[in-house]
Scaffold this active site. Structure first.
Site, short mmCIF file in Angstrom:
data_model
loop_
_atom_site.label_atom_id
_atom_site.label_comp_id
_atom_site.label_asym_id
_atom_site.label_seq_id
_atom_site.Cartn_x
_atom_site.Cartn_y
_atom_site.Cartn_z
N ASN A 7 0.87 -1.19 0.00
CA ASN A 7 0.00 0.00 0.00
C ASN A 7 0.90 1.23 0.00
O ASN A 7 1.51 1.55 1.02
CB ASN A 7 -0.90 -0.04 1.24
CG ASN A 7 -1.74 1.21 1.39
OD1 ASN A 7 -1.83 2.03 0.47
ND2 ASN A 7 -2.33 1.39 2.57
N TRP A 8 0.96 1.90 -1.14
CA TRP A 8 1.87 3.06 -1.26
C TRP A 8 1.26 4.32 -0.64
O TRP A 8 1.90 5.37 -0.62
CB TRP A 8 2.22 3.31 -2.73
CG TRP A 8 3.06 2.22 -3.35
CD1 TRP A 8 3.49 1.06 -2.74
CD2 TRP A 8 3.60 2.19 -4.68
NE1 TRP A 8 4.24 0.31 -3.61
CE2 TRP A 8 4.34 0.97 -4.82
CE3 TRP A 8 3.54 3.05 -5.77
CZ2 TRP A 8 4.99 0.62 -6.00
CZ3 TRP A 8 4.20 2.69 -6.95
CH2 TRP A 8 4.92 1.50 -7.06
N LYS A 9 0.03 4.25 -0.20
CA LYS A 9 -0.66 5.40 0.42
C LYS A 9 -0.53 6.64 -0.47
O LYS A 9 -0.51 6.51 -1.68
CB LYS A 9 -0.14 5.64 1.84
CG LYS A 9 -0.13 4.35 2.68
CD LYS A 9 -0.02 4.63 4.14
CE LYS A 9 0.21 3.32 4.90
NZ LYS A 9 -0.18 3.41 6.28
N HIS A 98 -9.77 0.51 4.77
CA HIS A 98 -8.50 0.74 5.47
C HIS A 98 -8.76 1.69 6.64
O HIS A 98 -9.57 2.62 6.53
CB HIS A 98 -7.48 1.35 4.49
CG HIS A 98 -6.09 1.38 5.05
ND1 HIS A 98 -5.70 2.31 5.98
CD2 HIS A 98 -5.02 0.58 4.83
CE1 HIS A 98 -4.43 2.08 6.31
NE2 HIS A 98 -4.00 1.04 5.62
N GLU A 100 -7.23 4.13 7.76
CA GLU A 100 -7.03 5.56 7.45
C GLU A 100 -8.25 6.13 6.71
O GLU A 100 -8.58 7.30 6.86
CB GLU A 100 -5.72 5.76 6.66
CG GLU A 100 -4.51 5.54 7.56
CD GLU A 100 -3.23 5.14 6.84
OE1 GLU A 100 -3.16 5.24 5.61
OE2 GLU A 100 -2.29 4.71 7.54
N GLU A 170 -5.56 -5.65 10.46
CA GLU A 170 -4.64 -4.53 10.63
C GLU A 170 -4.97 -3.80 11.93
O GLU A 170 -5.79 -2.87 11.95
CB GLU A 170 -4.80 -3.55 9.46
CG GLU A 170 -4.42 -4.14 8.12
CD GLU A 170 -3.81 -3.07 7.23
OE1 GLU A 170 -2.65 -3.20 6.88
OE2 GLU A 170 -4.49 -2.09 6.93
N GLY A 176 1.77 2.04 10.73
CA GLY A 176 2.63 3.22 10.61
C GLY A 176 3.32 3.62 11.91
O GLY A 176 3.83 4.72 12.02
N SER A 213 3.04 -2.31 10.29
CA SER A 213 4.49 -2.22 10.47
C SER A 213 5.23 -3.50 10.09
O SER A 213 6.17 -3.91 10.77
CB SER A 213 4.82 -1.80 11.91
OG SER A 213 4.30 -0.50 12.15
N GLY A 234 2.68 -1.36 4.30
CA GLY A 234 2.59 0.06 4.00
C GLY A 234 3.97 0.65 3.74
O GLY A 234 4.55 0.48 2.67
N GLY A 235 4.52 1.31 4.76
CA GLY A 235 5.78 2.03 4.63
C GLY A 235 6.89 1.24 3.94
O GLY A 235 7.58 1.76 3.05
C1 PEP Z 1 -1.02 -0.16 5.83
O1 PEP Z 1 -1.00 0.93 5.28
O2 PEP Z 1 -1.96 -0.94 5.59
C2 PEP Z 1 0.04 -0.51 6.75
C3 PEP Z 1 -0.02 -1.66 7.34
O3 PEP Z 1 1.04 0.42 6.94
P1 PEP Z 1 2.46 0.17 7.67
O4 PEP Z 1 3.04 -1.13 7.09
O5 PEP Z 1 3.27 1.34 7.32
O6 PEP Z 1 2.18 0.02 9.11
#
Ligand code: PEP
Length: 256
Positions: A7-9, A98, A100, A170, A176, A213, A234-235
């Site tokens: 997930n590049w957000k 998600h 967010e 999640e 994040g 994470s 994500g990150g």
């Molecule tokens: C996500 O955006 O779904 C996510 C899990 O982010 P991160 O890996 O950065 O925690």
């Protein structure tokens, strides 16, 4: 089937996305990935970068998808993007619900259910994201939250649609933050999710991914937990070297 979804957000302009997709494929083309070997790898750039990523990844074993969509097919919804549009861009998967989006776009379980239905209606896979906040976990409400999000979010899924549905556990407190849930917390939540899915009539084959994470260092302990069929990253998915390492670890557990 196992899954690694990036997930590049809200990161990457089209030119940056093109570069990242090229780097990823250069690193991953020798990896044991693809539907035929039981590991699907999908990146979800922002809408504006989808076309650039499509051009790079067409005819590779990497897939692309989107981070959300609108619940209607078309209409007077200024600024929105529909599942029909994403499907024509070659997306194979769309994230829905998600945390967010729940938080910043005030998405309700009911709207999430409608979005999920549209995604599968247009032939793509929908990843329903569920998870508790730290406050809810501390108050012992994790299962209740998961139950509610799953029951409501999956309300429109009929028997024939289950093969296109994935769940991502999640925990909000792990997204994040650099704090990955402990292997035993992941195992417990995924087992609870499987039980809830059973009650909802879902087949055993519905994959449950973990997200929060995920890093190259942590993924091995995650992917070996019961009822974990992949990861939502994500990150770390923005760093080609680390994403490559994550995919290869999952592939090693799958293909060796
Ligand atoms: C996500 O955006 O779904 C996510 C899990 O982010 P991160 O890996 O950065 O925690």
């Amino acid at each position: 089937m196992r899954w690694v979804v990036g997930n590049w957000k809200m990161h990457t302009t089209p030119s940056e996305a093109k570069q990242l997709a090229r780097q990823l494929w250069r690193l991953l083309k020798s990896a044991c990935i693809g539907p035929e070997v039981g590991l699907r790898v999908v990146v979800c750039p922002p809408f504006t970068s989808l076309e650039a990523v499509r051009r790079v990844l067409a005819r590779t074993r990497l897939e692309w998808g989107a981070q959300t969509c609108h619940e209607e097919v078309q209409g007077a919804y200024t600024g929105e993007i529909s599942a029909r549009m994403l499907s024509e861009l070659g997306c194979t998967l769309v994230l829905v619900g998600h945390s967010e989006r729940r938080r910043y776009a005030a998405e309700t379980d009911e709207r999430i259910a409608q979005k999920l239905f549209r995604v599968v209606e247009f032939g793509m896979h929908a990843v329903l994201c569920v998870g508790e906040t730290w406050h809810e976990r501390e108050r012992g409400q994790t299962v209740t939250v998961l139950e509610q999000q799953l029951e409501r979010g999956l309300a429109a899924v009929t028997q024939a649609l289950w093969p296109q549905v994935l769940i991502a556990y999640e925990p909000v407190w792990a997204i994040g933050t650099g704090v990955t849930a402990l292997p035993e917390q992941i195992a417990e939540a995924h087992t609870q999710i499987r039980q809830i899915l059973h009650r909802l009539g879902a087949p055993e084959s519905v994959p449950i991914l973990y997200g929060g994470s995920v890093s190259a260092a942590a993924v091995s302990n995650i992917i070996t937990q019961p009822e974990v069929h992949g990861v939502l990253v994500g990150g770390a998915s923005l760093r080609s070297g680390e994403f490559n390492a994550i995919v290869r670890t999952v592939a090693a557990h799958r293909c060796s």
